[in-house]
Motif scaffolding. Structure first.
Motif, PDB file in Angstrom:
ATOM      1  N   LYS A  73       0.813  -1.221   0.000  1.00 48.45           N
ATOM      2  CA  LYS A  73       0.000   0.000   0.000  1.00 48.45           C
ATOM      3  C   LYS A  73       0.843   1.267   0.000  1.00 48.45           C
ATOM      4  O   LYS A  73       0.349   2.336  -0.360  1.00 48.45           O
ATOM      5  CB  LYS A  73      -0.929  -0.001   1.220  1.00 48.45           C
ATOM      6  N   THR A  74       2.077   1.171   0.450  1.00 46.16           N
ATOM      7  CA  THR A  74       2.901   2.380   0.511  1.00 46.16           C
ATOM      8  C   THR A  74       3.677   2.617  -0.784  1.00 46.16           C
ATOM      9  O   THR A  74       4.316   3.658  -0.933  1.00 46.16           O
ATOM     10  CB  THR A  74       3.909   2.306   1.681  1.00 46.16           C
ATOM     11  N   LEU A  75       3.615   1.670  -1.727  1.00 44.00           N
ATOM     12  CA  LEU A  75       4.393   1.830  -2.960  1.00 44.00           C
ATOM     13  C   LEU A  75       3.963   3.070  -3.743  1.00 44.00           C
ATOM     14  O   LEU A  75       4.800   3.876  -4.137  1.00 44.00           O
ATOM     15  CB  LEU A  75       4.273   0.588  -3.849  1.00 44.00           C
ATOM     16  N   THR A  76       2.665   3.223  -3.962  1.00 47.64           N
ATOM     17  CA  THR A  76       2.205   4.343  -4.799  1.00 47.64           C
ATOM     18  C   THR A  76       2.556   5.708  -4.205  1.00 47.64           C
ATOM     19  O   THR A  76       3.158   6.538  -4.891  1.00 47.64           O
ATOM     20  CB  THR A  76       0.696   4.234  -5.074  1.00 47.64           C
ATOM     21  N   PRO A  77       2.225   5.975  -2.922  1.00 46.26           N
ATOM     22  CA  PRO A  77       2.593   7.299  -2.394  1.00 46.26           C
ATOM     23  C   PRO A  77       4.099   7.548  -2.376  1.00 46.26           C
ATOM     24  O   PRO A  77       4.552   8.658  -2.667  1.00 46.26           O
ATOM     25  CB  PRO A  77       2.009   7.306  -0.975  1.00 46.26           C
ATOM     26  N   LEU A  78       4.889   6.515  -2.069  1.00 41.98           N
ATOM     27  CA  LEU A  78       6.341   6.695  -2.054  1.00 41.98           C
ATOM     28  C   LEU A  78       6.873   6.912  -3.468  1.00 41.98           C
ATOM     29  O   LEU A  78       7.714   7.793  -3.706  1.00 41.98           O
ATOM     30  CB  LEU A  78       7.027   5.480  -1.426  1.00 41.98           C
ATOM     31  N   LEU A  79       6.364   6.147  -4.426  1.00 45.21           N
ATOM     32  CA  LEU A  79       6.798   6.300  -5.820  1.00 45.21           C
ATOM     33  C   LEU A  79       6.460   7.697  -6.339  1.00 45.21           C
ATOM     34  O   LEU A  79       7.293   8.349  -6.979  1.00 45.21           O
ATOM     35  CB  LEU A  79       6.138   5.234  -6.691  1.00 45.21           C
TER      36      LEU A  79
END
Length: 206
Positions: A144-150
């Motif tokens: 779930k944190t991939l998109t905001p971090l990317l």
């Protein structure tokens, strides 16, 4: 609401204090930063700033909308109205970062050295999309944190304004064994690719 001139009048009177931000204690620094934000928000409460620099060099003041296109006009209006002040450089929007870096969000860490992108073009609209690829399958599946971090990293790599206006679609995938043979580019080449893509779009529309 303050005008641009009111803000710059205040900054002209107070800029010396911000030249020495890294030489004051944390409490004094926090007060200076809070005072700055209060003055900035009298002009527009949806824009923010980054400030700093090295001793004996110009200090940089970056005015940012944190990627919110609805307030890009206010950022540009404020920076365009900036007076010349010795020892200061004023910049509209966070600029691209040309060097490799790592970024972490919760337990997920990404490294630009391990990231490649594949351009995805739409022939009808000439909008640019990108597929960002990683060499770790676990990154892509249900994190779930991939998109905001990317998105945060792409904002840093491309620069705030370019990321918001020039990239229209993003997805992710597993990195192939030979990414350059698949038409992919190292992620830090994204700003150059965007400029090239825009120049091609301009040519085809004339």
């Amino acid at each position: 609401m303050h005008t641009t001139s009111k803000f710059w009048e205040w900054f002209k009177d107070n800029n010396k204090a911000y030249t020495f931000l890294n030489f004051v204690d944390e409490e004094a620094k926090e007060k200076l930063l809070n005072d700055f934000l209060e003055q900035l928000h009298k002009y527009c409460d949806k824009i923010y700033f980054e400030i700093g620099g090295y001793p004996d060099e110009d200090q940089e003041l970056i005015i940012t909308a944190e990627g919110d296109k609805d307030y890009f006009h206010q950022v540009e209006e404020l920076v365009n109205a900036a007076p010349k002040i010795d020892g200061w450089t004023f910049i509209a929007f966070k600029p691209p970062m040309p060097d490799n870096f790592k970024s972490k969000w919760d337990d997920l860490e990404l490294n630009t050295e391990d990231m490649w992108f594949l351009p995805l073009s739409n022939d009808k609209t000439q909008d640019l999309g990108i597929r960002v690829c990683f060499n770790n399958q676990d990154l892509i599946k249900g994190n779930k944190t991939l998109t905001p971090l990317l998105y945060k990293m792409l904002d840093t790599i491309a620069g705030e304004k370019s990321f918001a206006l020039d990239i229209h679609y993003i997805d992710t995938d597993l990195l192939p064994d030979y990414p350059n043979e698949e038409g992919m580019y190292p992620i830090l080449e994204l700003p150059n690719y965007i400029e090239w893509h825009k120049s091609q779009a301009t040519k085809s529309s004339t």
